[in-house]
Design a protein around this motif. Structure first.
Motif, PDB file in Angstrom:
ATOM      1  N   HIS A 271       0.833  -1.215   0.000  1.00 16.61           N
ATOM      2  CA  HIS A 271       0.000   0.000   0.000  1.00 16.61           C
ATOM      3  C   HIS A 271       0.863   1.259   0.000  1.00 16.61           C
ATOM      4  O   HIS A 271       0.581   2.221  -0.729  1.00 16.61           O
ATOM      5  CB  HIS A 271      -0.915  -0.011   1.221  1.00 16.61           C
ATOM      6  N   ILE A 272       1.914   1.265   0.805  1.00 19.42           N
ATOM      7  CA  ILE A 272       2.789   2.442   0.880  1.00 19.42           C
ATOM      8  C   ILE A 272       3.432   2.717  -0.472  1.00 19.42           C
ATOM      9  O   ILE A 272       3.488   3.859  -0.942  1.00 19.42           O
ATOM     10  CB  ILE A 272       3.856   2.234   1.971  1.00 19.42           C
ATOM     11  N   LEU A 273       3.924   1.656  -1.124  1.00 23.34           N
ATOM     12  CA  LEU A 273       4.585   1.837  -2.413  1.00 23.34           C
ATOM     13  C   LEU A 273       3.603   2.256  -3.495  1.00 23.34           C
ATOM     14  O   LEU A 273       3.908   3.119  -4.317  1.00 23.34           O
ATOM     15  CB  LEU A 273       5.296   0.549  -2.811  1.00 23.34           C
ATOM     16  N   ALA A 274       2.424   1.629  -3.493  1.00 23.83           N
ATOM     17  CA  ALA A 274       1.451   1.935  -4.541  1.00 23.83           C
ATOM     18  C   ALA A 274       0.876   3.341  -4.386  1.00 23.83           C
ATOM     19  O   ALA A 274       0.622   4.023  -5.384  1.00 23.83           O
ATOM     20  CB  ALA A 274       0.325   0.895  -4.522  1.00 23.83           C
ATOM     21  N   SER A 275       0.673   3.778  -3.144  1.00 22.71           N
ATOM     22  CA  SER A 275       0.097   5.102  -2.911  1.00 22.71           C
ATOM     23  C   SER A 275       1.127   6.222  -3.009  1.00 22.71           C
ATOM     24  O   SER A 275       0.763   7.396  -3.030  1.00 22.71           O
ATOM     25  CB  SER A 275      -0.564   5.156  -1.531  1.00 22.71           C
ATOM     26  N   LYS A 276       2.423   5.869  -3.012  1.00 22.34           N
ATOM     27  CA  LYS A 276       3.516   6.847  -3.141  1.00 22.34           C
ATOM     28  C   LYS A 276       3.544   7.846  -1.991  1.00 22.34           C
ATOM     29  O   LYS A 276       4.008   8.966  -2.141  1.00 22.34           O
ATOM     30  CB  LYS A 276       3.422   7.580  -4.473  1.00 22.34           C
ATOM     31  N   THR A 277       3.031   7.435  -0.812  1.00 19.38           N
ATOM     32  CA  THR A 277       3.111   8.333   0.342  1.00 19.38           C
ATOM     33  C   THR A 277       4.538   8.467   0.845  1.00 19.38           C
ATOM     34  O   THR A 277       4.919   9.524   1.357  1.00 19.38           O
ATOM     35  CB  THR A 277       2.218   7.806   1.477  1.00 19.38           C
ATOM     36  N   VAL A 278       5.319   7.396   0.715  1.00 20.51           N
ATOM     37  CA  VAL A 278       6.723   7.418   1.117  1.00 20.51           C
ATOM     38  C   VAL A 278       7.533   6.774   0.009  1.00 20.51           C
ATOM     39  O   VAL A 278       7.155   5.726  -0.518  1.00 20.51           O
ATOM     40  CB  VAL A 278       6.949   6.644   2.435  1.00 20.51           C
ATOM     41  N   GLN A 279       8.663   7.391  -0.342  1.00 21.63           N
ATOM     42  CA  GLN A 279       9.550   6.853  -1.357  1.00 21.63           C
ATOM     43  C   GLN A 279      10.982   6.925  -0.862  1.00 21.63           C
ATOM     44  O   GLN A 279      11.290   7.656   0.089  1.00 21.63           O
ATOM     45  CB  GLN A 279       9.392   7.632  -2.672  1.00 21.63           C
ATOM     46  N   ARG A 280      11.828   6.146  -1.490  1.00 19.85           N
ATOM     47  CA  ARG A 280      13.241   6.164  -1.109  1.00 19.85           C
ATOM     48  C   ARG A 280      13.828   7.553  -1.294  1.00 19.85           C
ATOM     49  O   ARG A 280      13.589   8.214  -2.298  1.00 19.85           O
ATOM     50  CB  ARG A 280      14.019   5.154  -1.958  1.00 19.85           C
ATOM     51  N   GLY A 281      14.602   7.995  -0.293  1.00 19.14           N
ATOM     52  CA  GLY A 281      15.199   9.315  -0.341  1.00 19.14           C
ATOM     53  C   GLY A 281      14.393  10.385   0.357  1.00 19.14           C
ATOM     54  O   GLY A 281      14.895  11.492   0.579  1.00 19.14           O
ATOM     55  N   ASP A 282      13.144  10.086   0.730  1.00 20.19           N
ATOM     56  CA  ASP A 282      12.323  11.070   1.432  1.00 20.19           C
ATOM     57  C   ASP A 282      12.794  11.230   2.874  1.00 20.19           C
ATOM     58  O   ASP A 282      13.257  10.269   3.500  1.00 20.19           O
ATOM     59  CB  ASP A 282      10.853  10.638   1.436  1.00 20.19           C
ATOM     60  N   TYR A 283      12.649  12.436   3.393  1.00 24.21           N
ATOM     61  CA  TYR A 283      12.930  12.683   4.809  1.00 24.21           C
ATOM     62  C   TYR A 283      11.584  12.714   5.533  1.00 24.21           C
ATOM     63  O   TYR A 283      10.723  13.540   5.229  1.00 24.21           O
ATOM     64  CB  TYR A 283      13.675  13.997   5.018  1.00 24.21           C
ATOM     65  N   ILE A 284      11.398  11.803   6.472  1.00 23.47           N
ATOM     66  CA  ILE A 284      10.118  11.681   7.163  1.00 23.47           C
ATOM     67  C   ILE A 284      10.316  11.817   8.661  1.00 23.47           C
ATOM     68  O   ILE A 284      11.416  11.583   9.186  1.00 23.47           O
ATOM     69  CB  ILE A 284       9.437  10.330   6.848  1.00 23.47           C
ATOM     70  N   LYS A 285       9.247  12.182   9.342  1.00 28.04           N
ATOM     71  CA  LYS A 285       9.229  12.242  10.799  1.00 28.04           C
ATOM     72  C   LYS A 285       7.923  11.656  11.288  1.00 28.04           C
ATOM     73  O   LYS A 285       6.845  12.083  10.855  1.00 28.04           O
ATOM     74  CB  LYS A 285       9.392  13.681  11.286  1.00 28.04           C
ATOM     75  N   LEU A 286       8.000  10.666  12.170  1.00 25.42           N
ATOM     76  CA  LEU A 286       6.818  10.007  12.706  1.00 25.42           C
ATOM     77  C   LEU A 286       6.357  10.700  13.977  1.00 25.42           C
ATOM     78  O   LEU A 286       7.127  11.401  14.651  1.00 25.42           O
ATOM     79  CB  LEU A 286       7.111   8.536  12.988  1.00 25.42           C
TER      80      LEU A 286
END
Length: 361
Positions: A172-187
């Motif tokens: 789901h994460i990959l298909a929806s493109k909410t997170v991709q490699r190289g992104d800077y995220i904070k939970l």
């Protein structure tokens, strides 16, 4: 001897047809390489497996039918040829579907690095269907097997529900493109960093301290998350500044904008096209507060840019005589005494006529 003429001709014809078709498909493959869409390469590659083997199998089937074989041997030969053809078609179909799936995932930015998840699942499903068709062709009933697989699959799903939850969360994460490699995220739980990899079970994040944080995909999908690279990589940062009340605010704004322009031009990672913006907003206890808005190329650039901006702004303020006052409070008493609460809850007694100053850190 005459009985072998027709079968021989059939076998030779099948081989010749397979060779000619193979040459034709190679020619089509060269033309497919010149197109921008990679899907035609996948289709031609799959046909290059099926078509020659289909010609060879067809020639062998005609040869077997022309030979004076018993019905039992004829049936066995037909079954072998049918199984061989089904096997070839299944392998070609698995290659075709997996190749098209890889083409689709690679066309979506960020999914290409983890396309193996989708490709492997698709390939296994096609091969499983081909295996069931082979069993049905051989006269083996697949109904009991499907029942057993259903019951066993339910037990496995219950035993591996966390693993399956992570698997489908990753898809789901990959298909929806909410997170991709190289992104800077904070939970919301506090973890933050650059996304290194998203696989079938977990997401690996590299913190700014260069440590790796492993997050199960299920937890990532359920967590509140800020992606600092979406919808675009460039972002703005806010720096809070304060000047004394006796400052000329027009002069302060002009000097600050000049420093912003210098930083945006000279510092790596800044945005030269960023317009300098200063916004006054607060009458504080000892200063007038305002916000300076800076533009940065990506998240990690902000630390270097803030560092250089504060240094240059402080230097320029000193040169221009602009004061940045330290917070202070002055209390003057004419008579009597009073106890003033301090930072840690202690009290200090002030005698008449004394002036007491406290600094607010």
């Amino acid at each position: 001897m005459d009985d072998l003429v027709v079968p021989g001709i059939a076998v030779v014809a099948g081989l010749v047809a397979a060779f000619l078709l193979r040459m034709l498909l190679k020619w089509l493959g060269k033309h497919a390489d010149r197109t921008r869409w990679s899907g035609d390469d996948v289709i031609v590659g799959a046909l290059s497996i099926v078509v020659p083997w289909g010609a060879i199998t067809g020639g062998a089937a005609i040869a077997a039918a022309a030979l004076p074989l018993t019905s039992a041997i004829q049936h066995t030969v037909n079954q072998v040829l049918t199984v061989l053809l089904i096997f070839v078609v299944t392998v070609a179909a698995a290659r075709l579907v997996a190749g098209l799936m890889r083409t689709v995932t690679q066309s979506r930015s960020g999914v290409a690095g983890s396309a193996t998840i989708f490709v492997n699942i698709t390939r296994v499903l096609v091969l499983a269907i081909g295996f069931l068709v082979v069993l049905q062709t051989l006269g083996i009933s697949i109904a009991p097997m499907l029942t057993a697989l259903g019951v066993g699959g339910l037990a496995v799903a219950l035993a591996l529900q966390d693993t399956l939850a992570n698997l489908f969360a990753g898809i789901h994460i990959l298909a929806s493109k909410t997170v991709q490699r190289g992104d800077y995220i904070k939970l919301s739980s506090g973890e933050e960093g650059y996304v290194e990899d998203i696989n079938w079970r977990q997401t690996t994040v590299r913190a700014l301290s260069n440590n790796l944080i492993v997050i199960p995909n299920g937890e990532l999908a359920k967590s509140n998350m800020t992606n600092f690279m979406r919808p675009e990589q460039q972002l703005t940062i806010l720096v809070q500044v304060g000047v004394a009340y006796d400052s000329d605010l027009e002069h302060v704004e002009k000097v600050t904008c000049e420093v912003v322009t210098e930083v945006m031009t000279d510092i790596e990672g800044a945005l030269p096209e960023h317009e300098a913006m200063v916004r006054f907003h607060t009458f504080g206890d000892s200063r007038i507060g305002f916000t300076v808005i800076l533009g940065v190329g990506e998240f990690s650039d902000q630390f270097r840019i803030k560092h250089e901006f504060i240094k240059q702004l402080h230097k320029r303020y000193r040169a221009e005589g602009i004061r940045i006052p330290a917070p202070a409070r002055t209390v003057a008493l004419q008579q009597g005494s009073v106890a003033i609460p301090q930072q840690r809850g202690a009290e200090v007694e002030i005698k008449p006529g004394e002036v007491h100053s406290t600094r607010l850190d």
